[in-house]
Design a protein around this motif. Structure first.
Motif, PDB file in Angstrom:
ATOM      1  N   LYS A 119       0.828  -1.205   0.000  1.00 18.84           N
ATOM      2  CA  LYS A 119       0.000   0.000   0.000  1.00 18.84           C
ATOM      3  C   LYS A 119       0.865   1.258   0.000  1.00 18.84           C
ATOM      4  N   SER A 120       1.972   1.223   0.781  1.00 14.09           N
ATOM      5  CA  SER A 120       2.875   2.366   0.873  1.00 14.09           C
ATOM      6  C   SER A 120       3.540   2.636  -0.469  1.00 14.09           C
ATOM      7  N   LEU A 121       3.919   1.551  -1.191  1.00 17.36           N
ATOM      8  CA  LEU A 121       4.540   1.725  -2.501  1.00 17.36           C
ATOM      9  C   LEU A 121       3.545   2.381  -3.468  1.00 17.36           C
ATOM     10  N   THR A 122       2.273   1.934  -3.438  1.00 22.35           N
ATOM     11  CA  THR A 122       1.253   2.499  -4.322  1.00 22.35           C
ATOM     12  C   THR A 122       1.041   3.974  -4.025  1.00 22.35           C
ATOM     13  N   ASN A 123       0.970   4.330  -2.748  1.00 21.15           N
ATOM     14  CA  ASN A 123       0.795   5.735  -2.359  1.00 21.15           C
ATOM     15  C   ASN A 123       1.968   6.581  -2.837  1.00 21.15           C
ATOM     16  N   ASP A 124       3.200   6.047  -2.695  1.00 15.55           N
ATOM     17  CA  ASP A 124       4.392   6.785  -3.133  1.00 15.55           C
ATOM     18  C   ASP A 124       4.365   7.029  -4.635  1.00 15.55           C
ATOM     19  N   VAL A 125       3.900   6.042  -5.384  1.00 14.16           N
ATOM     20  CA  VAL A 125       3.854   6.190  -6.838  1.00 14.16           C
ATOM     21  C   VAL A 125       2.908   7.315  -7.235  1.00 14.16           C
ATOM     22  N   PHE A 126       1.755   7.393  -6.587  1.00 11.33           N
ATOM     23  CA  PHE A 126       0.798   8.428  -6.918  1.00 11.33           C
ATOM     24  C   PHE A 126       1.211   9.787  -6.368  1.00 11.33           C
ATOM     25  N   LYS A 127       2.273   9.774  -5.580  1.00  7.68           N
ATOM     26  CA  LYS A 127       2.862  11.053  -5.151  1.00  7.68           C
ATOM     27  C   LYS A 127       4.026  11.458  -6.054  1.00  7.68           C
ATOM     28  N   GLY A 128       4.257  10.641  -7.092  1.00 11.95           N
ATOM     29  CA  GLY A 128       5.305  10.986  -8.053  1.00 11.95           C
ATOM     30  C   GLY A 128       6.610  10.263  -7.860  1.00 11.95           C
ATOM     31  N   LYS A 129       6.624   9.324  -6.945  1.00  9.81           N
ATOM     32  CA  LYS A 129       7.863   8.587  -6.692  1.00  9.81           C
ATOM     33  C   LYS A 129       7.813   7.225  -7.365  1.00  9.81           C
ATOM     34  N   SER A 130       8.964   6.661  -7.592  1.00  9.91           N
ATOM     35  CA  SER A 130       9.052   5.278  -8.074  1.00  9.91           C
ATOM     36  C   SER A 130       9.659   4.432  -6.957  1.00  9.91           C
ATOM     37  N   GLY A 131       9.471   3.120  -7.057  1.00  7.44           N
ATOM     38  CA  GLY A 131      10.006   2.259  -6.002  1.00  7.44           C
ATOM     39  C   GLY A 131       9.954   0.796  -6.379  1.00  7.44           C
ATOM     40  N   THR A 132      10.565   0.001  -5.523  1.00  4.51           N
ATOM     41  CA  THR A 132      10.606  -1.451  -5.748  1.00  4.51           C
ATOM     42  C   THR A 132      10.156  -2.164  -4.489  1.00  4.51           C
ATOM     43  N   LEU A 133       9.724  -3.417  -4.660  1.00  3.84           N
ATOM     44  CA  LEU A 133       9.279  -4.188  -3.502  1.00  3.84           C
ATOM     45  C   LEU A 133       9.319  -5.667  -3.827  1.00  3.84           C
ATOM     46  N   GLU A 134       9.859  -6.412  -2.874  1.00  2.69           N
ATOM     47  CA  GLU A 134       9.738  -7.866  -2.924  1.00  2.69           C
ATOM     48  C   GLU A 134       8.619  -8.239  -1.963  1.00  2.69           C
ATOM     49  N   PHE A 135       7.649  -9.016  -2.453  1.00  3.31           N
ATOM     50  CA  PHE A 135       6.523  -9.333  -1.576  1.00  3.31           C
ATOM     51  C   PHE A 135       5.982 -10.714  -1.920  1.00  3.31           C
ATOM     52  N   LYS A 136       5.185 -11.202  -1.001  1.00  2.00           N
ATOM     53  CA  LYS A 136       4.589 -12.518  -1.153  1.00  2.00           C
ATOM     54  C   LYS A 136       3.073 -12.356  -1.379  1.00  2.00           C
ATOM     55  N   MET A 137       2.560 -13.169  -2.267  1.00  2.31           N
ATOM     56  CA  MET A 137       1.120 -13.137  -2.513  1.00  2.31           C
ATOM     57  C   MET A 137       0.641 -14.550  -2.819  1.00  2.31           C
ATOM     58  N   ILE A 138      -0.674 -14.710  -2.885  1.00  8.43           N
ATOM     59  CA  ILE A 138      -1.281 -15.993  -3.197  1.00  8.43           C
ATOM     60  C   ILE A 138      -1.947 -15.887  -4.563  1.00  8.43           C
ATOM     61  N   GLY A 139      -1.567 -16.787  -5.481  1.00  8.19           N
ATOM     62  CA  GLY A 139      -2.183 -16.781  -6.801  1.00  8.19           C
ATOM     63  C   GLY A 139      -3.661 -17.116  -6.731  1.00  8.19           C
ATOM     64  N   LEU A 140      -4.349 -16.861  -7.858  1.00  5.39           N
ATOM     65  CA  LEU A 140      -5.787 -17.105  -7.876  1.00  5.39           C
ATOM     66  C   LEU A 140      -6.129 -18.565  -7.661  1.00  5.39           C
ATOM     67  N   LYS A 141      -5.193 -19.456  -7.941  1.00  2.00           N
ATOM     68  CA  LYS A 141      -5.433 -20.880  -7.719  1.00  2.00           C
ATOM     69  C   LYS A 141      -4.804 -21.371  -6.408  1.00  2.00           C
ATOM     70  N   GLY A 142      -4.344 -20.439  -5.607  1.00  2.00           N
ATOM     71  CA  GLY A 142      -3.860 -20.794  -4.269  1.00  2.00           C
ATOM     72  C   GLY A 142      -2.366 -21.060  -4.134  1.00  2.00           C
ATOM     73  N   ARG A 143      -1.584 -20.859  -5.227  1.00  2.00           N
ATOM     74  CA  ARG A 143      -0.141 -21.115  -5.130  1.00  2.00           C
ATOM     75  C   ARG A 143       0.560 -19.917  -4.512  1.00  2.00           C
ATOM     76  N   PRO A 144       1.402 -20.131  -3.455  1.00  2.00           N
ATOM     77  CA  PRO A 144       2.184 -19.026  -2.881  1.00  2.00           C
ATOM     78  C   PRO A 144       3.195 -18.515  -3.912  1.00  2.00           C
ATOM     79  N   LEU A 145       3.282 -17.198  -4.019  1.00  2.00           N
ATOM     80  CA  LEU A 145       4.193 -16.586  -4.990  1.00  2.00           C
ATOM     81  C   LEU A 145       5.074 -15.550  -4.304  1.00  2.00           C
ATOM     82  N   TRP A 146       6.306 -15.466  -4.821  1.00  2.00           N
ATOM     83  CA  TRP A 146       7.199 -14.364  -4.433  1.00  2.00           C
ATOM     84  C   TRP A 146       7.417 -13.527  -5.683  1.00  2.00           C
ATOM     85  N   LEU A 147       7.094 -12.215  -5.578  1.00  2.00           N
ATOM     86  CA  LEU A 147       7.208 -11.327  -6.731  1.00  2.00           C
ATOM     87  C   LEU A 147       8.100 -10.143  -6.411  1.00  2.00           C
ATOM     88  N   TYR A 148       8.744  -9.675  -7.480  1.00  2.00           N
ATOM     89  CA  TYR A 148       9.559  -8.448  -7.364  1.00  2.00           C
ATOM     90  C   TYR A 148       8.964  -7.457  -8.353  1.00  2.00           C
TER      91      TYR A 148
END
Length: 598
Positions: A35-64
């Protein structure tokens, strides 16, 4: 979202996700960062993030993801453009690696043996709890420091202090190495540790770091020291018993023959015969003391440069005279000379050849080989310094030596033979050791034994000993005798007077110096001074000669001793003496010395 993005989150089509919020797919622990990265982008900043999410079929994912703002023609931010890659495989690999490292660390931390990894700069890359406990420091104070700073409490490598360094050897040779070290513990007490170093190599075979294990063997080491002390006491007891037995037998002969000689005063021929037998027993006692002195540190070799050809030939012929055993000698051409005491080396060869003869009661062949060898340096099998040596191998095909007896064969008075004294091999071992060499044995019961004698070689021509001609007595001499034993002073006084000379005695060095000074002042100086080397509780000959040389640089002093740990007897001239007398000596030996100096 492109096709790669749809596949990444396990979406079947764009319709499945278009217009929907991706936020609920993000794992809860990363939602605030997302959420913080999204807010920063709409404030004119760019950024990176490594995060974990769950795919639509339930597979754990690590994304950059790398997110940047997307602006319209007015410059207003209207969208977030995100480039995202799937790093699940990398993160899972990192997780497995981390788990493996933790697993390995937990294993190492549970063992009671110290463990470190050290780089080429001797810095500790990692260490387990046991090692840190040994040093008394927390692990964060250990890792990154030099191993010698932590283990030895020193500011330079241990090998520069003269200690053998297992880590250095492993880096140099690429092979494992083990040494025994002394470390200072956290309470200041000395720890004895066994360190083993194992090289870690890269794909090219180069050693990049070294694993070192440190095992605290202090208790084991001290127990072993106590065991060795006990063994030494047992050996001393055996030695003392053997000496007492041998000397009592010989003294029995001396006392017996002398007592019989007293009863035969009316038969001069029988009296002389009895005294000659007593003298023979005394000479056997002298031989026994010479062996004991050689076994101890008193038999300092009188070294000359000698070639071993004649020594080997004469010794084996003498040892096997009258025996049914034959011998063969094989000596390499160009055999180097050695700097040695010819008599002592002859004794070594004779002792070992006699053992070989006795190991073959039905007869056989003793094979003697001599050759030059080059030793690369210390090893477990042959702990000899680097250099050239002469190897003399004496081989028999006799009964051999049982394996359980091998550690004892060089102990004094240890023998398995009914007629053996148990001093032959002990004496031989000490002689060779005093020459800077060693004896090594290989044996197989029922097949025979081979004794290997190693002596340091030198490239020099043999020097023939020049014996000065004995001069006749040209005049009556004045002699000063210093000895702390009254019986020695008494018998020497009688022998010297019987030879026609004047004699005065002193009990210790100080008295001898004072008498020598007074004789000089009176104008009637002493011609010869005989000084006992070792005086209990007083000044001995080695100190007395220094003072006498200050009084008179031309003093004719003779050193006399029956025992000494110093090398004075073997190098008497460099100490200022003109000659030496080895106790016991008879009147003829005393006469030859006096005549030569007068």
């Amino acid at each position: 979202m492109n096709r790669a993005g749809l596949e990444m989150i396990e979406a079947e089509s764009l319709d499945q996700v278009q217009g929907k919020c991706v936020y609920p797919l993000v794992s809860e622990e990363y939602r605030e960062a997302f959420k913080s990265l999204t807010n920063d982008v709409f404030k004119g900043k760019s950024g990176t993030l490594e995060f974990k999410m769950i795919g639509l079929k339930g597979r754990p994912l690590w994304l950059y993801t790398h997110a940047v703002p997307l602006r319209n023609e007015k410059g207003d931010i209207v969208l977030e453009l995100a480039t995202t890659i799937d790093i699940t495989d990398r993160k899972l690999a990192e997780e497995r690696l981390r788990e493996s490292e933790n697993f390995t660390k937990n294993i190492l931390d549970t063992v009671d043996e110290g463990f470190t990894v050290i780089n080429k700069d001797f810095r500790i890359l990692t260490a387990n709890k046991a090692y840190c406990s040994q040093t008394g420091l927390p692990c964060d104070k250990v890792i990154g420091n030099h191993c010698y700073e932590i283990s030895h409490k020193a500011n330079r490598p241990c090998y520069e202090e003269g200690e053998e360094c297992a880590v250095r050897q492993a880096f140099a040779s690429g092979e494992p190495h083990a040494v025994l070290h002394k470390h200072q513990g956290q309470n200041g007490h000395i720890l004895y540790v066994e360190t083993k170093a194992f090289p870690i190599k890269d794909t090219s075979g180069n050693v990049t770091s070294v694993i070192e294990t440190i095992n605290n063997i202090t208790e084991k080491y001290l127990l072993e020291e106590e065991r060795l002390k006990t063994q030494k006491l047992e050996a001393i007891g055996t030695l003392a018993g053997g000496i007492a037995h041998d000397f009592n037998n010989l003294l029995m002969g001396v006392f017996g023959y002398i007592s019989m000689a007293k009863t035969k005063t009316n038969d001069p021929e029988e009296t002389i015969s009895m005294l000659e037998h007593a003298e023979k027993a005394l000479k056997m006692s002298v031989n026994l003391t010479h062996q004991l002195l050689t076994f101890s540190k008193g038999g300092t070799p009188v070294k000359n440069i000698i070639a071993l050809h004649s020594v080997i030939n004469n010794s084996v012929k003498f040892a096997l005279s009258g025996s049914r055993t034959k011998f063969k000698i094989d000596i390499d051409k160009g055999l180097l000379s050695v700097e040695a005491d010819e008599g002592q080396i002859s004794q070594v060869i004779q002792n070992i050849v006699l053992n070989a003869d006795q190991a073959m009661p039905q007869g056989g062949v003793v094979m003697l080989r001599a050759k030059n060898i080059e030793m690369p340096g210390y090893s477990n099998m042959l702990p000899l310094a680097r250099g050239r040596y002469v190897e003399v191998a004496i081989q028999d095909n006799g009964i051999g030596i049982p394996e359980e007896l091998m550690p004892k064969i060089f102990d004094p008075y240890f023998t398995t033979k009914q007629k053996g004294s148990g001093l032959g091999l002990a004496t031989s071992f000490s002689i060779v050791k005093n020459h800077g060499g060693m004896i090594h044995v290989k044996s197989e019961p029922g097949k025979g034994s081979t004794f290997y004698i190693y002596l340091p070689a030198i490239e020099a021509e043999q020097q023939e000993e020049v014996r000065p001609a004995v001069a006749r007595i040209l005049r009556k001499g004045k002699i000063l005798l210093m000895d702390d034993e009254e019986i020695v002073r008494m018998v020497n006084t009688k022998m010297i007077k019987d030879l026609g000379h004047e004699v005065e005695t002193a009990e210790h060095g100080e008295e001898a110096i004072e008498k020598y000074r007074k004789a000089q002042d009176s104008g009637e100086p002493f011609d010869i001074v005989i000084l006992d080397l070792t005086v209990r509780g007083g000044m001995g000959g080695q100190d007395a000669i220094k003072e006498l040389l200050r009084l008179d640089s031309g003093v004719k002093a003779v050193v006399s001793s029956g025992y000494s740990e110093d090398a004075v007897l073997s190098d008497s001239k460099s100490c200022g003496f003109k000659a030496y007398l080895t106790k016991p000596y008879d009147q003829n030996m005393l006469k030859d010395m006096i005549d030569a100096l007068l």
